[in-house]
Design a protein around this motif. Structure first.
Motif, PDB file in Angstrom:
ATOM      1  N   UNK A   1       0.816  -1.222   0.000  1.00  0.00           N
ATOM      2  CA  UNK A   1       0.000   0.000   0.000  1.00  0.00           C
ATOM      3  C   UNK A   1       0.848   1.270   0.000  1.00  0.00           C
TER       4      UNK A   1
ATOM      5  N   UNK B   1      -4.252   4.964  -2.469  1.00  0.00           N
ATOM      6  CA  UNK B   1      -5.389   4.244  -1.906  1.00  0.00           C
ATOM      7  C   UNK B   1      -5.941   5.086  -0.780  1.00  0.00           C
TER       8      UNK B   1
ATOM      9  N   UNK C   1     -11.573   3.058  -1.391  1.00  0.00           N
ATOM     10  CA  UNK C   1     -12.001   1.875  -0.623  1.00  0.00           C
ATOM     11  C   UNK C   1     -13.517   1.757  -0.645  1.00  0.00           C
TER      12      UNK C   1
ATOM     13  N   UNK D   1      -4.761   5.928   3.068  1.00  0.00           N
ATOM     14  CA  UNK D   1      -4.087   4.706   3.510  1.00  0.00           C
ATOM     15  C   UNK D   1      -2.716   4.539   2.853  1.00  0.00           C
TER      16      UNK D   1
ATOM     17  N   UNK E   1       0.615   4.329   4.981  1.00  0.00           N
ATOM     18  CA  UNK E   1       1.426   3.109   4.917  1.00  0.00           C
ATOM     19  C   UNK E   1       2.870   3.441   4.568  1.00  0.00           C
TER      20      UNK E   1
END
Lengths: 292, 301
Positions: free
Chosen positions: B36, B41, B46, B268, B272
């Motif tokens: 990720x 993202x 999502x 995200x 990450x």
């Protein structure tokens, strides 16, 4: 002081420098000072929780607030009634109970073959489990939250519990305990026709009770105190939050009442404190065992 | 020797629950989380069921250009100052309680109580200590170090909040390392200490010439654990200051958490990537620690 009075007698036998009375007094003075540092927040919180707030004293009227003029348990009743702390307490009990039961079950089941059987892949599996202790876990909470959302477990107690119950610590601890059970005992049971599940539940688990207890206590304390993970999973379901999360919400309330918060804090701390004091030897020895 | 298939089957049946859970909630997030870091993202993608989009090192470039991330990283490195303080104090206290004198069990247990305290409770209790009207100011005033006019709330002070949070980390940690050091101390033969006393070595000399060298493996372990813990500090910051005031207590893991779960759109991918940077720093520091404390014996002569 009795402590200092006892020292000359002790020093009589040996003449080591650190046994001299002055050194001993200094040592105790230092130890007591550190003890005050370690325990002061608890003592003060307890005093605030027991203070009758209708007497109009401020918690900051120090040092008077350390010695409440009028003692009451009203704050404890109050915090249960007005903040629904009973609900949070129940949530803590459910989450902790499920986590402890799950951890013991999963760890014992996984540890048995790792301790007792030779099968292809054993070394690899054991190595992989131990590796999770050192692997960098900075991003796992993000992905785990997404997984829980997909599984429909976000905002539930199971969502808090399930990701935490399979851990290297528990599996490793139980494996070490199982390895120390004499092989002859197992072979005798097998000759009598006992199944492996019977051997695990009837022989292995009763013989490794101290390790099970240690793992249970460790898990209880950690789960009861956990803040970040339950806060994350239950951020959309405040009525399911455990005490560790609810207590901080109390603090954030607009009309914040320090006496009730102190009472809430004491309610939260009491179970862990009792468990710790009762199992102190086990606890401290368990920690020491980690480096030996 | 051939392994009976029944043993293999049985073993895997017993291991299955643990392996499935570890795969889903430990190994998969480690791998997927690393992936990720190189993708775009966010919450919107999502929600729409879209897959992460590979963007290479774009997130890392964004991080390096983000002053908040650089502040967070700097604060996390600064937070490592707690490590020497914590380790020296824990070792010294362990030496103090290691002697067979009455009451030592009480001190050992008492010092461990903060370790079994939730960070939430620490936040509640220490906020009263750090308050403008709190006990820390009272203590300083009583000692004649400050005047009543010069008082401030420690957690609201840009200059002091960082150190106040660190003090709570110190408070919650020293009992833990003390117990680990106690275990190490118990392996030092008593004759060694007594011989040194007979040779006229002072307590100070004995500490540095006997205790510290013999405790090197324990010191390595504890420093390693505490370095990684300090770098990953999040809960204390979250509950005591939420990164403030003016980001003075904002740490790297706080950034990971905030980017992933605070604000309008959860990022995200970026979070990450930030997590990977923290993990990389943790690995490097562990390596340095190891090199520093695990010198072979002959170097010591």
């Amino acid at each position: 002081m009795s402590l200092t009075a006892a020292t000359p007698a002790r020093a009589a036998g040996r003449t080591l420098a650190w046994r001299k009375p002055a050194a001993v007094v200094l040592r105790y003075a230092l130890l007591i000072l550190i003890l005050v540092f370690a325990l002061f927040p608890f003592v003060w919180t307890l005093a605030i929780a027991l203070t009758d707030k209708t007497a109009g004293t401020s918690i900051y009227a120090f040092p008077q607030s350390l010695f409440p003029a009028r003692v009451t348990i009203h704050n404890f009743v109050d915090v249960f009634r007005s903040f629904a702390l009973g609900k949070a307490l129940w949530n803590s009990v459910v989450i902790t109970g499920l986590t402890v039961a799950g951890t013991l079950l999963i760890s014992a089941l996984a540890a048995y073959p790792l301790a007792r059987f030779r099968f292809p892949g054993r070394g690899l599996i054991f190595g992989a489990i131990l590796a999770t202790l050192v692997l960098p876990s900075e991003t796992t909470f993000i992905v785990n939250t997404l997984t829980l959302k997909k599984l429909g477990l976000l905002g539930t107690h199971w969502g808090v519990v399930i990701p935490t119950i399979a851990g290297a610590f528990g599996i490793f601890l139980m494996r070490q305990a199982f390895v120390s059970v004499p092989v002859a005992l197992l072979e005798a049971a097998r000759l009598d026709g006992a199944s492996e599940l019977t051997i695990l539940t009837r022989i292995m688990l009763p013989l490794t009770k101290p390790s099970l207890a240690a793992l249970g206590i460790f898990t209880t304390v950690t789960t009861w105190n956990a803040y970040f993970w339950p806060m994350l999973v239950l951020s959309g379901a405040p009525d399911k939050a455990p005490l560790a999360v609810a207590v901080l919400k109390l603090k954030g309330q607009f009309n914040y009442d320090p006496f009730n918060i102190a009472a809430g804090a004491i309610i939260m701390m009491l179970p862990v404190l009792i468990v710790f004091l009762a199992a102190q030897r086990l606890f401290l020895r368990g920690m020491e065992g980690a480096v030996k | 020797m051939r392994v009976p298939w029944r043993t293999t089957l049985l073993s895997y049946t017993f291991l299955a629950p643990a392996l499935i859970l570890l795969a889903v909630f430990t190994f998969y997030p480690l791998l997927y989380g690393s992936y990720l870091g190189f993708t775009e993202y966010n919450g919107a993608r999502f929600a729409q069921g879209l897959d992460p989009r590979w963007v290479g090192t774009a997130n890392f470039e964004k991080l390096l250009a983000d002053p908040l991330f650089l502040t967070a990283l700097k604060n996390s490195v600064k937070y490592l100052l707690v490590v020497p303080a914590l380790q020296l104090a824990a070792l010294a206290v362990a030496v103090l309680v290691n002697k067979q004198l009455p009451g030592m069990a009480i001190f050992r247990a008492g010092y461990y109580v903060p370790v079994v305290t939730s960070v939430s409770l620490a936040a509640v209790m220490w906020e009263w200590v750090f308050n403008r009207e709190g006990t820390l100011n009272w203590l300083l005033r009583s000692l004649g170090l400050t005047s009543p006019e010069a008082q401030f709330g420690w957690l609201n002070s840009e200059a002091w909040a960082f150190w106040a949070v660190m003090l709570v980390t110190f408070w919650r940690g020293f009992g833990y390392y003390m117990v680990l050091y106690l275990a190490g101390l118990q392996t030092i033969p008593e004759e060694l200490e007594e011989a040194a006393v007979l040779d006229g070595a002072s307590a100070w000399q004995r500490f540095w010439k006997i205790t510290v060298p013999l405790m090197r493996p324990t010191i390595l372990l504890c420093t390693l654990l505490s370095t990684i813990a300090a770098l990953r500090v999040l809960e204390e910051v979250l509950v005591l200051t939420n990164g403030g005031p003016l980001n003075s207590t904002y740490t790297a893991l706080m950034y990971v958490y905030a980017k992933a779960f605070q604000g309008f759109d959860f990022d995200y991918g970026l979070a990450s990537a930030a997590g990977l940077v923290v993990a990389a720093v943790a690995l490097i520091l562990s390596f340095v620690n190891f090199k520093l404390f695990n010198r072979p014996e002959e170097d010591q002569a």
